[in-house]
Design a protein around this motif. Structure first.
Motif: not given
Lengths: 347, 340
Positions: A130-132, A137-138, A178-185
């Motif tokens: 998701h972040v990539r 980012s690498g 799921m919250i971590a994934m939602a807020l990662a970006c």
């Protein structure tokens, strides 16, 4: 931190004082074999940064369809009206443009975390991916960010847990992931659709506390969709009560609970058993009947068949949502809101 | 153990029930076989319910609360013998019904009925309401005509329109379907109803209707309830006494008012403080005990007190020694350090 984003061009359409989310005249219609179903009708609401709007409703109220329409996830439905995110109009954007905004500017969490976590990949891989995608980012940086996020949402030993699969997580931990994934970006807006409904009450308390902390740290705007008035009272600043696909009432949270204007809101509050009550003082004040079917909408007010206040006018003429009282942002869709007739019926 | 017979004792009316308990549950336990690992070896049995005891007087409602996996539903199912307990006993109206054969159980089936959570999935979609409600009566030997007449009466009793007797479940809303489920449970004239989350699948605006209905029926028919739910506000409303379960055991049981006003077990306190109140001002004032972590799995219960890993008050003894239920502040509590 990996979250600084160089790829995002400044938004030409963004105006400095535009609210984080402004929804105007939102309508959603599904075409079904049994005819068109108007799931949401002429809905307006605004969410500011750092604030939580609670959208309350029962089955068929249109609360979940609203959130999907805001995210552009309303597959196969006709959507009308305007959805502006920090001034930028979202309706009419291509799927590609929308998916760039989803995650980066706005994110959504659901009742069932397994619906957004893939069973084949580790939790860490999914967040990193998701972040990539959004930050280009690498691998190493993305992986580091994933572990960081898992730690931030309170998952113990985040580096180890990042290497586990969703099925190895408990319900509460999955919701955190799921919250971590939602807020990662680092989105500005989080839409949470019944995020704690499937959780036990002690775990629900943890998740609500987590969301409040994240909101404070990041100035996140939150739309909290729920059927639970207790959850609304705990987390919301403003509240929108929906019934039959429309707004029944809008108010700040204190006003809504202290002085509900719509007979439906008042009926809901009166019918609930309370922890503070003795529970031995006569029957509960139940609302008769059931929520309306969207397939056969009544011509007048959709609450009229269940309403103690209802008069002939209510079954013929749909009440518009009108400002109510002196407080800004307060509105009710009832012909008799605040009238002696309504006061009488509430007694 | 009583010898199984199928000569049923006459079902006494609730008014005749003496001071003795209508239902007496002792050391009830249910261990499900452990899951097989990849090598085919079975894991340790999962003790879903691990020594539950309580009494229920005629006309009384006992609320059974706890979070998912605490064993409250399994307990309910053992009470009506939908599940065979691994050990322990269920004595109904002076008769041990724990090991009766299905045939000898028939009188019990008349006296003890169950209401389920999801009204639609607990009703056969291919059967009319008439058939659904009269089925238990046909099993008890009623004629079809009598059973149908009784079904129509029951529909009226639970607030349904008797003219809808030939409709199918999908033609009813969730609240109405739950009324059908309740009518079915009443068909045989039971004295005890075990209700497993009877309102939690319903819309908020419909829950109060069903709560009111169950309270009215209890009064009119002299019923007793075991009311299983996770919603502490609903349980407070309907119960006379409340038992709080955690990981297969009762950790606190007592009169509703004692338990809600001054909970003695740290888990009960945390549970009550976690319930969101529909009152924003009260929510802001409130001091909450937020527990760490999730409830542990019954497949691997912690040693000592099973609540100790999440307990804010846990001491050394809690890690090694399991606390038994004992009297404290006029109720029973399983905690080494009950109270504040």
């Amino acid at each position: 931190m990996a979250a600084t984003d160089a790829t995002d061009a400044p938004d030409a359409t963004r105006t400095a004082d535009a609210p984080l989310l402004a929804v105007r005249g939102l309508g959603v219609t599904f075409r079904t074999p049994r005819g068109p179903v108007r799931a949401v009708d002429s809905l307006d609401f605004t969410v500011e940064s750092g604030r939580t709007l609670g959208i309350v409703g029962e089955s068929g109220s249109g609360k979940s369809v609203t959130s999907l329409a805001v995210m552009g996830l309303h597959r196969g439905a006709d959507v009308e009206g305007s959805v502006r995110l920090a001034g930028q109009e979202l309706t009419g954007l291509s799927e590609k443009e929308l998916s760039r905004l989803r995650g980066r500017k706005m994110a959504m969490i659901f009742q069932d975390p397994l619906s957004s976590l893939h069973p084949y990949y580790t939790v860490g891989e999914q967040i990193a991916e998701h972040v990539r995608v959004h930050f280009r980012s690498g691998r190493a940086a993305a992986r580091k960010r994933a572990v960081e996020m898992l730690g931030e949402v309170g998952i113990p030993e985040p580096a180890r847990r990042a290497g586990e699969y969703p099925h190895q997580f408990s319900g509460g931990m999955r919701q955190r992931a799921m919250i971590a994934m939602a807020l990662a970006c680092e989105p500005d807006l989080l839409i949470a659709d019944e995020p704690t409904t499937a959780l036990d009450v002690t775990v629900q308390a943890q998740i609500l506390e987590l969301l409040a902390r994240l909101q404070q740290d990041r100035g996140l705007g939150i739309v909290m969709i729920t059927h639970d008035l207790g959850v609304v009272a705990r987390v919301a600043h403003e509240v929108l009560v929906m019934y039959g696909g429309r707004a029944a009432e809008q108010a700040d949270v204190d006003t809504l609970f202290a002085d509900p204007a719509h007979p439906y809101t008042r009926g809901l509050l009166d019918s609930m058993p309370r922890l503070a009550d003795d529970g031995d003082d006569g029957p509960l004040r139940a609302i008769p009947g059931s929520p309306p079917s969207l397939l056969a909408p009544a011509p007048g007010c959709s609450f009229a068949p269940r309403c103690a206040v209802a008069r002939d006018r209510c079954t013929q003429e749909r009440p518009p949502l009108l400002p109510y009282g002196d407080l800004p942002g307060r509105a009710a869709a009832c012909h008799y809101a605040g009238s002696p007739i309504a006061e009488e019926a509430a007694r | 153990m009583t010898t199984p017979t199928h000569a049923a004792p006459p079902a006494g009316s609730p008014a005749e029930a003496g001071p003795a308990a209508l239902l007496s549950v002792r050391d009830l336990a249910m261990a499900f076989p452990g899951r097989r690992s990849a090598t085919g070896r079975r894991g340790a049995p999962v003790r879903a319910v691990d020594g539950v005891s309580f009494d229920l007087a005629a006309g009384e409602t006992l609320g059974l609360v706890g979070e998912s996996g605490c064993g409250k539903s399994t307990t309910g199912r053992m009470l009506v013998r939908l599940l065979e307990p691994t050990s322990g006993s269920v004595v109904f109206d002076g008769r041990d019904v724990t090991r009766l054969s299905q045939r000898a159980l028939r009188p019990l089936r008349r006296d003890v009925q169950m209401v389920f959570q999801d009204p639609h999935s607990s009703l056969n979609p291919r059967q009319t309401v008439s058939r659904i409600i009269s089925d238990p009566l046909l099993v008890q030997g009623w004629s079809a005509a009598d059973a149908r007449r009784r079904a129509a009466e029951l529909m009226e009793l639970v607030g349904l329109i008797p003219e809808h007797i030939d409709r199918y479940p999908h033609e009813f809303s969730g609240g109405q379907a739950q009324r059908i489920g309740i009518a079915r449970s009443l068909a045989t004239g039971p004295r005890l109803i075990v209700a497993d989350e009877p309102v939690s699948a319903l819309d908020v605006s419909v829950q109060a209707q069903i709560v009111n209905l169950m309270e009215r029926l209890r009064e009119e028919l002299g019923l007793s309830y075991v009311f299983i739910a996770h919603d502490l506000s609903v349980v407070k409303r309907v119960s006379d006494r409340v038992a709080v379960m955690y990981l297969g055991r009762i950790v606190e049981i007592g009169a509703k008012r004692d338990l809600y006003d001054a909970p003695q077990h740290p888990y009960t306190r945390a549970l009550l403080s976690a319930v969101p109140l529909p009152d924003p001002a009260a929510e802001r004032r409130r001091e909450r005990i937020v527990l760490l972590g999730d409830p542990p799995s019954p497949a691997a219960p912690p040693p000592g007190c099973s609540f100790h890993p999440r307990c804010p008050k846990a001491q050394e003894v809690c890690r090694t020694e399991r606390p038994l239920l004992r009297i404290a502040a006029s109720r029973e509590v399983a905690c080494h350090f009950p109270g504040d």
